[in-house]
Design an enzyme around this catalytic site. Structure first.
Site, short mmCIF file in Angstrom:
data_model
loop_
_atom_site.label_atom_id
_atom_site.label_comp_id
_atom_site.label_asym_id
_atom_site.label_seq_id
_atom_site.Cartn_x
_atom_site.Cartn_y
_atom_site.Cartn_z
CG ASP A 60 -1.60 -1.41 1.20
OD1 ASP A 60 -1.84 -2.20 0.22
OD2 ASP A 60 -1.43 -1.23 2.35
CG ASN A 199 -15.80 -8.17 0.87
OD1 ASN A 199 -16.34 -8.68 0.21
ND2 ASN A 199 -15.56 -8.17 2.13
CD GLU A 237 -8.17 -3.30 -1.16
OE1 GLU A 237 -9.63 -2.67 0.46
OE2 GLU A 237 -7.50 -3.71 -1.37
CG HIS A 301 -3.28 0.83 -1.80
ND1 HIS A 301 -4.65 0.33 -0.48
CD2 HIS A 301 -2.95 1.73 -1.40
CE1 HIS A 301 -4.89 1.36 -0.23
NE2 HIS A 301 -4.07 2.23 -0.93
NE ARG A 335 0.06 -7.12 0.98
CZ ARG A 335 -0.70 -6.40 0.93
NH1 ARG A 335 -2.21 -6.24 0.40
NH2 ARG A 335 -0.98 -6.33 2.46
CG HIS A 377 7.96 -7.01 -30.01
ND1 HIS A 377 6.31 -7.22 -29.14
CD2 HIS A 377 8.09 -6.17 -28.52
CE1 HIS A 377 6.85 -7.71 -28.35
NE2 HIS A 377 7.23 -6.92 -28.31
CG ASP A 379 2.49 -11.30 -36.45
OD1 ASP A 379 1.57 -11.48 -35.10
OD2 ASP A 379 1.83 -10.56 -36.65
CG ASP A 393 3.59 -5.31 -28.28
OD1 ASP A 393 3.58 -6.15 -27.84
OD2 ASP A 393 2.31 -5.00 -28.95
CG HIS A 470 12.70 4.44 -39.66
ND1 HIS A 470 11.54 5.17 -40.31
CD2 HIS A 470 12.79 5.34 -39.07
CE1 HIS A 470 11.55 7.13 -40.37
NE2 HIS A 470 12.34 6.92 -38.99
#
Length: 494
Positions: A60, A199, A237, A301, A335, A377, A379, A393, A470
């Site tokens: 938390d 709850n 919560e 949380h 945790r 990425h 495939d 990705d 690219h």
């Protein structure tokens, strides 16, 4: 559903899916008065570099950045018997900062058991910590309480108990949090409401004259109804708020505190009446969930803070690095507090991505000449694209090169053990087979950006003079000569 408080005046006012939505990072300005990020202009935000987990056995977590230059961290300890606090000038510094116990549970009666989910806030030039606690004679009689400290440094001075935060019902309540919108301070929290078989639900109200009191209308914001909100327990919560792009986003945690734990989200316009439940829109799907590939389970949380340069929003949360728990999850101490960058979609909504693997946090690589496109990425082929809604990705960890020496390798975030490598001079994301060939193909020399010294370029380790670039949307390692080539071989870390 608005509920008037007696005696007060009502307030006025793919896993690998090829999804597309233009993704851009956002330059943020820190709203220090509220301890929360505030809206900033749309602009690329530099990468952040942290190592997870930040702190073991701390659940938390709440991190508050103050005007004194410190980050303050408080969290639930596994013994549920005290409130701890640490501070550092950097987020990573919180990992090793000295921790002080600033308050112990009572030995009898109220505030004597289950000391949960403390949050630290600076309001009206004083420090406040909100927390939940049970009684020694009834540990499940959980209610919300507040502490106050007038010292400039909350690790010094004394903490005064300001008593219980009163709501319309004397029922199970916890996870008080506060935020400011349009000059109005609000309290939001979780509570079990009589007549509703859950709850806990999430509520909001205006803060009263004192920051441990509410006033006016109480509005129910979340009732857990979806499958992902009701696994194990019917829970909503741990509300937390981040504000950006003229909107307010309220996250909350849902389901049992095991691997089912996850984050849901509401959103509202920053100019809306926040006490009108109709002002809020609830996401039908969780925004942050367990991920088996990265070995992160039960993320939830959360709180929000900002990076040291103020330009990136940071998601703070806890999880475990294993799925299966013996016995009651509340008795499992493991945790951990974790942090990672929160990204923003072009439509102004947050993109949480996935809980990233333990270790160094990942980055995104934005193309220099295609300013809204990122290396990603799909495939297993590497390419540059805009519209990468599947955030992971397009996230990679820059790690020591598999070929050694002064090289780096780029490891996939959602496929740990898979690396960006060239084959036939085309780039793919593939699993490391341990061979020298793979290591060489997946290793690059990190160079100053060929088109912009603020960026970087990646030179092939085993084919010097060839760079990652690219072309027609795909990535290759090729020689570069023209200014256009250099632009296509330069990237910026976000």
């Amino acid at each position: 559903m608005p509920l008037p408080l007696p005696g007060t005046d009502p307030a006025t006012p793919r896993t690998r899916g090829h999804l597309r939505s233009v993704v851009a990072a956002v330059l943020v300005l820190l709203a220090l008065s509220a301890g929360l990020p505030a809206a900033g202009p749309a602009q690329a935000a530099p990468a952040v570099n942290y190592t997870n987990p930040l702190v073991n056995q701390r659940a938390d977590p709440h991190i508050f950045r103050h005007t004194d230059g410190y980050y303050y961290l408080t969290a639930t300890v596994p013994q549920y018997d005290r409130i701890v606090l640490r501070r550092a000038t950097t987020l990573q510094g919180l990992a090793t900062a000295a921790e002080s116990t600033i308050w112990y549970r009572h030995t009898s009666g109220e505030m004597g058991a289950h000391i949960w989910a403390p949050e630290i806030h600076f309001i009206n030039n004083r420090w406040y910590i909100y927390f939940a606690a049970g009684r020694t004679d009834d540990v499940w009689r959980i209610r919300m309480y507040a502490l106050e400290n007038v010292s400039a440094n909350p690790l010094t001075g004394s903490w005064t108990e300001r008593g219980r935060i009163t709501t319309p019902w004397d029922t199970f309540s916890l996870d008080a949090s506060t935020f400011v919108a349009n000059g109005v301070r609000y309290l939001t929290w979780a509570q079990q409401e009589p007549g509703i078989s859950n709850n806990s639900n999430v509520y909001i109200a205006r803060m009263g004259a004192n920051p441990w009191q509410i006033t006016g209308t109480v509005t129910r914001l979340v009732v857990p109804t979806y499958d992902w909100e009701t696994r194990g327990y019917r829970v909503a919560e741990g509300p937390a708020v981040v504000q950006r792009n003229g909107r307010i986003f309220l996250t909350y945690s849902a389901s049992a505190t095991d691997a089912n734990y996850c984050l849901g989200m509401l959103s509202a316009s920053s100019t809306a009446n926040l006490l009108d439940a109709a002002s809020w829109s609830k996401s039908p799907n969780p925004v942050f969930v367990s991920n088996a590939a990265t070995s992160q389970y039960g993320p939830g949380h959360n709180s929000f803070t900002v990076s040291e340069d103020g330009q990136s929003d940071i998601l703070v949360y806890h999880d475990r690095n294993y799925r299966d728990i013996t016995g009651d999850p509340l008795n499992d101490p493991n945790r951990r507090t974790r942090i990672q960058k929160l990204y923003w979609n072009a439509d102004g909504t947050p993109n949480f991505g996935i809980p990233v693997p333990d270790g160094a946090t990942p980055v995104r690589l934005r193309s220099h000449d295609l300013a809204s496109s990122y290396i990603r990425h799909y495939d297993y082929r590497a390419r540059v694209e805009p519209n990468v809604t599947s955030l992971a990705d397009s996230q990679f960890r820059i790690v020591s090169g598999l070929a050694g020496g002064a090289t780096v390798s780029l490891e996939s975030t959602n496929f740990p053990g898979y690396y960006l490598r060239h084959r036939g001079f085309a780039l793919y994301v593939e699993k490391n087979d341990g061979s020298a060939l793979f290591g060489g193909d997946a290793s690059f020399r990190r160079q100053t950006g060929l088109a912009d010294s603020a960026g970087l370029s990646l030179e092939s380790q085993n084919f010097p003079g060839r760079y990652v670039r690219h072309r027609d949307g795909l990535l290759y390692v090729e020689a570069v000569s023209s200014s256009a080539d250099r632009g296509s071989a330069t990237f910026h870390l976000e």
